[in-house]
Design an enzyme around this catalytic site. Structure first.
Site, PDB file in Angstrom:
ATOM      1  N   TYR A 143      -2.276  22.500 -33.149  1.00 58.69           N
ATOM      2  CA  TYR A 143      -1.220  21.496 -33.078  1.00 58.69           C
ATOM      3  C   TYR A 143      -0.204  22.011 -32.573  1.00 58.69           C
ATOM      4  O   TYR A 143       1.037  21.311 -32.252  1.00 58.69           O
ATOM      5  CB  TYR A 143      -0.861  21.354 -34.731  1.00 58.69           C
ATOM      6  CG  TYR A 143      -1.940  20.530 -35.523  1.00 58.69           C
ATOM      7  CD1 TYR A 143      -2.978  19.873 -34.715  1.00 58.69           C
ATOM      8  CD2 TYR A 143      -1.864  20.405 -36.788  1.00 58.69           C
ATOM      9  CE1 TYR A 143      -3.925  19.262 -35.462  1.00 58.69           C
ATOM     10  CE2 TYR A 143      -2.722  19.623 -37.659  1.00 58.69           C
ATOM     11  CZ  TYR A 143      -3.962  19.193 -36.968  1.00 58.69           C
ATOM     12  OH  TYR A 143      -4.779  18.361 -37.718  1.00 58.69           O
ATOM     13  N   LYS A 193     -15.108  28.336 -37.172  1.00 59.07           N
ATOM     14  CA  LYS A 193     -15.975  27.540 -36.380  1.00 59.07           C
ATOM     15  C   LYS A 193     -16.730  28.818 -35.665  1.00 59.07           C
ATOM     16  O   LYS A 193     -16.757  28.545 -34.118  1.00 59.07           O
ATOM     17  CB  LYS A 193     -15.645  26.293 -35.712  1.00 59.07           C
ATOM     18  CG  LYS A 193     -16.736  25.629 -35.108  1.00 59.07           C
ATOM     19  CD  LYS A 193     -17.713  24.909 -36.221  1.00 59.07           C
ATOM     20  CE  LYS A 193     -18.751  24.305 -35.207  1.00 59.07           C
ATOM     21  NZ  LYS A 193     -19.827  23.736 -36.163  1.00 59.07           N
ATOM     22  N   ASP A 225     -18.014  23.063 -40.879  1.00 58.81           N
ATOM     23  CA  ASP A 225     -19.113  21.767 -41.183  1.00 58.81           C
ATOM     24  C   ASP A 225     -19.852  21.999 -42.493  1.00 58.81           C
ATOM     25  O   ASP A 225     -19.810  21.022 -43.196  1.00 58.81           O
ATOM     26  CB  ASP A 225     -20.169  21.556 -40.008  1.00 58.81           C
ATOM     27  CG  ASP A 225     -20.273  22.709 -39.264  1.00 58.81           C
ATOM     28  OD1 ASP A 225     -20.060  23.901 -39.596  1.00 58.81           O
ATOM     29  OD2 ASP A 225     -21.298  22.751 -38.427  1.00 58.81           O
ATOM     30  N   ASP A 249      -6.157  20.913 -42.509  1.00 62.49           N
ATOM     31  CA  ASP A 249      -5.775  19.431 -42.625  1.00 62.49           C
ATOM     32  C   ASP A 249      -6.589  18.678 -43.252  1.00 62.49           C
ATOM     33  O   ASP A 249      -6.605  17.879 -44.030  1.00 62.49           O
ATOM     34  CB  ASP A 249      -5.067  19.022 -41.319  1.00 62.49           C
ATOM     35  CG  ASP A 249      -4.378  17.812 -41.335  1.00 62.49           C
ATOM     36  OD1 ASP A 249      -4.077  17.312 -42.240  1.00 62.49           O
ATOM     37  OD2 ASP A 249      -3.849  17.430 -39.973  1.00 62.49           O
ATOM     38  N   ASP A 253      -7.582  17.009 -47.100  1.00 67.45           N
ATOM     39  CA  ASP A 253      -7.582  15.777 -47.444  1.00 67.45           C
ATOM     40  C   ASP A 253      -8.914  15.213 -48.098  1.00 67.45           C
ATOM     41  O   ASP A 253      -9.180  14.356 -48.961  1.00 67.45           O
ATOM     42  CB  ASP A 253      -7.475  14.670 -46.183  1.00 67.45           C
ATOM     43  CG  ASP A 253      -5.849  14.406 -46.075  1.00 67.45           C
ATOM     44  OD1 ASP A 253      -4.996  15.030 -46.684  1.00 67.45           O
ATOM     45  OD2 ASP A 253      -5.421  13.666 -45.485  1.00 67.45           O
TER      46      ASP A 253
END
Ligand code: NAD
Length: 369
Positions: A143, A193, A225, A249, A253
């Site tokens: 970001y 990852k 994942d 993020d 959620d």
């Protein structure tokens, strides 16, 4: 003489002012109970600041946040500001606040409330006893990385974002995660990852090395994942999850659905010198101004503020217990109501009053001080 605690309140847009005003009253009540003086200063942020000053975050608001013991933020955003350029949109205020206040650690507790077990879309046996703390790195990663652009090519266009993590950034967030785990269930799951990304390989190596400082805490690594899958398969296996900005993020959620409603989830964003507390939800324009919003996420954010910024751990526990008891008593806002015939379905201020009643038993039912 009583100690004074100074709070900057940035209510923002949509339901932000409705939920923050209730949470401030709860904070006022615990401060009185513990003989602290609470001073609050209100400042515009997001769309409200664009309307008044032409910018989502002003220097004055930022300075007030830096001066305060802590910042309470409601939410920002709304469709009326959607056509603004990227750096003038309400959401730009959030990135600005995080960066300028150095808020690199975002803590999001995900806990099942026994009385809301039926409000989750997941099965009861899967979500029972879930108590996870997600520690998300907040000021680095994709970001913020540069270059970041959309450019013309011979055949069309291409969009570029850049994912960077330095060892310093990883060490800093790992410190927060392990210190948090050390006073919880002593397990950290680091999510990356590393089978594909070099930044994740550095992340994993740095976490493994840093973890040696906390031999009492168990460390495991998990690919993002797999973590996404494990969160709905067997969420009670997790204690503290530490991860980068974008993975955090998305995973937080996803994990929010364990509790049944986004209206239940608080968060703390911590830095070396400053801290900001806010509900995870947005400005909910669809219910704004109707006194329907669930204020419990913001009230729980104020509990985190008492714990991490105001040196009032007992007050934090009292607020959390008051929320729990209010839910046990059957009070529900619309978003967490599953069986209205057996619940008290209430509005924002009535829910605030119900919580406040547990902190101040002299209060008359239905009145919010
Ligand atoms: P949202 O969280 O505002 O709303 C999603 C859904 O959840 C809506 O149906 C809403 O009514 C409901 N909801 C949210 N909070 C609730 C509460 N406390 N009680 C009851 N119901 C609640 O997300 P969105 O609709 O995607 O975004 C709306 C605006 O908020 C957008 O402009 C977005 O950019 C902004 N946003 C801001 C923040 C922030 O300020 N931190 C975070 C997310 C989204």
């Amino acid at each position: 003489m009583s100690i004074t605690k100074e709070i900057a309140v940035l209510s923002g847009d949509g339901i932000g002012p409705e939920v923050t005003s209730v949470a401030v009253k709860i904070l006022q009540a615990v401060c009185e109970r513990h003989d602290y003086t609470l001073k609050t200063e209100n400042h515009e942020v997001g769309g409200a600041s664009i309307d008044r000053f032409g910018r989502p975050l002003t220097r004055e608001t930022l300075e007030a946040c830096k001066k305060a013991d802590a910042v309470l933020l409601g939410a920002v955003g709304g469709s009326q500001w959607d056509d603004q350029p990227k750096d003038k949109r309400p959401e730009a205020a959030l990135l600005g606040l995080r960066k300028e206040l150095g808020l690199y650690a975002n803590l999001r507790p995900i806990k099942t409330y026994e009385s809301l077990i039926h409000a989750s879309p997941l099965k009861e046996e899967i979500i029972r006893d879930v108590d996870i703390m997600i520690v998300r790195e907040l000021t680095g990663g994709i970001y913020f990385g540069r270059p970041r652009l959309i450019e013309k090519t011979d055949t069309g266009e291409r969009g570029v974002d850049t994912l960077i993590y330095t060892t310093e950034e990883v060490k800093r967030i790992v410190h927060t995660a392990f210190e948090t785990a050390a006073v919880r269930n002593r397990k950290v799951t680091s999510v990356d990852k590393a089978n594909v990304l070099d930044s994740s390989r550095l992340w994993r190596r740095t976490v493994t090395e840093s973890a040696k400082q906390w031999p009492e805490v168990t460390l495991e690594h998990m690919l993002v994942d797999n973590c996404a899958m494990q969160l709905v398969r067997y969420p009670s296996q997790f204690d503290v999850i530490v991860t980068g900005n974008m993975f955090g993020d998305i995973l937080s959620d996803e994990a929010s659905m364990i509790t049944g409603s986004i209206g239940m989830l608080p968060s703390a964003s911590l830095g070396e010198k400053h801290a900001m507390y806010e509900p995870v939800h947005g400005s909910a324009p669809d219910i704004a101004g109707e006194n329907k919003a669930n204020p419990l996420a913001t009230i729980a954010s104020v509990a985190l503020m008492c714990r991490y910024s105001l040196d009032m751990p007992e007050a934090a526990r009292e607020i959390e217990e008051a929320i729990e008891t209010t839910l046990k008593d059957g009070f529900r806002t619309g978003d967490i109501s599953t069986d209205p015939s057996r619940e008290y379905v209430v509005d924002t201020t009535e829910m605030g009053s119900a919580v406040l009643k547990h902190l101040n038993p002299n209060l008359q039912p239905g009145t919010l001080l």
